[in-house]
Design a protein around this motif. Sequence first.
Motif, PDB file in Angstrom:
ATOM      1  N   MET A  92      42.029  51.268 -23.374  1.00  0.00           N
ATOM      2  CA  MET A  92      43.191  50.655 -23.989  1.00  0.00           C
ATOM      3  C   MET A  92      42.895  50.533 -25.483  1.00  0.00           C
ATOM      4  N   SER A  93      43.840  50.889 -26.277  1.00  0.00           N
ATOM      5  CA  SER A  93      43.631  50.857 -27.719  1.00  0.00           C
ATOM      6  C   SER A  93      44.358  49.671 -28.342  1.00  0.00           C
ATOM      7  N   ALA A  94      44.152  49.537 -29.649  1.00  0.00           N
ATOM      8  CA  ALA A  94      44.806  48.446 -30.375  1.00  0.00           C
ATOM      9  C   ALA A  94      46.314  48.592 -30.336  1.00  0.00           C
ATOM     10  N   VAL A  95      46.781  49.825 -30.332  1.00  0.00           N
ATOM     11  CA  VAL A  95      48.236  50.060 -30.300  1.00  0.00           C
ATOM     12  C   VAL A  95      48.824  49.544 -28.992  1.00  0.00           C
ATOM     13  N   ILE A 126      41.715  43.919 -36.044  1.00  0.00           N
ATOM     14  CA  ILE A 126      40.415  44.054 -36.690  1.00  0.00           C
ATOM     15  C   ILE A 126      39.545  44.950 -35.813  1.00  0.00           C
ATOM     16  N   PRO A 127      39.112  46.107 -36.310  1.00  0.00           N
ATOM     17  CA  PRO A 127      38.374  47.068 -35.475  1.00  0.00           C
ATOM     18  C   PRO A 127      37.092  46.504 -34.856  1.00  0.00           C
ATOM     19  N   ILE A 134      37.493  42.650 -26.863  1.00  0.00           N
ATOM     20  CA  ILE A 134      38.681  42.354 -26.055  1.00  0.00           C
ATOM     21  C   ILE A 134      38.447  42.753 -24.599  1.00  0.00           C
ATOM     22  N   ASP A 135      38.771  41.849 -23.692  1.00  0.00           N
ATOM     23  CA  ASP A 135      38.729  42.135 -22.257  1.00  0.00           C
ATOM     24  C   ASP A 135      40.085  42.756 -21.888  1.00  0.00           C
ATOM     25  N   ALA A 175      46.213  40.144 -29.492  1.00  0.00           N
ATOM     26  CA  ALA A 175      46.971  40.987 -30.429  1.00  0.00           C
ATOM     27  C   ALA A 175      46.476  40.783 -31.853  1.00  0.00           C
ATOM     28  N   GLN A 176      46.116  39.565 -32.205  1.00  0.00           N
ATOM     29  CA  GLN A 176      45.564  39.318 -33.541  1.00  0.00           C
ATOM     30  C   GLN A 176      44.169  39.918 -33.666  1.00  0.00           C
TER      31      GLN A 176
END
Length: 123
Positions: free
Chosen positions: A1-4, A59-60, A66-67, A54-55
Amino acid sequence: MSAVNVQQMAARVAELFEARLNVGGRTLAEKLRRGGRRLPRRVRREAAYLAEVAQQAQIPRLMVQIDHARAAHAYDACLRYLRPIGASERRRALALQVLTGVGAAVFMTGLLVILVLAWRGYV
């Protein structure tokens, strides 16, 4: 899963907040702050987690922490509660709510009073 994907999940929940609860704001965190009290505690907790993720996704370096399974679970919980339901489903839920618990006692008492009045010839 990516940040997008995480951002898209938060955006979708924010849209549903606005559509179902009429809550304004730009981000999910802001909408949650304004209208979170209208949600059940578990859904509010999941939405808060999704807003936090989401916040973090912006930040990479924090993206690694993130779980993603927990984020997907939070997203599903929010969607289950906020998804629009039809008028017939809403009526059925209201009838079920009235016929269970305290509503059932009041309903049955009223029905009993009407039956006694009809039996005695007053109605």
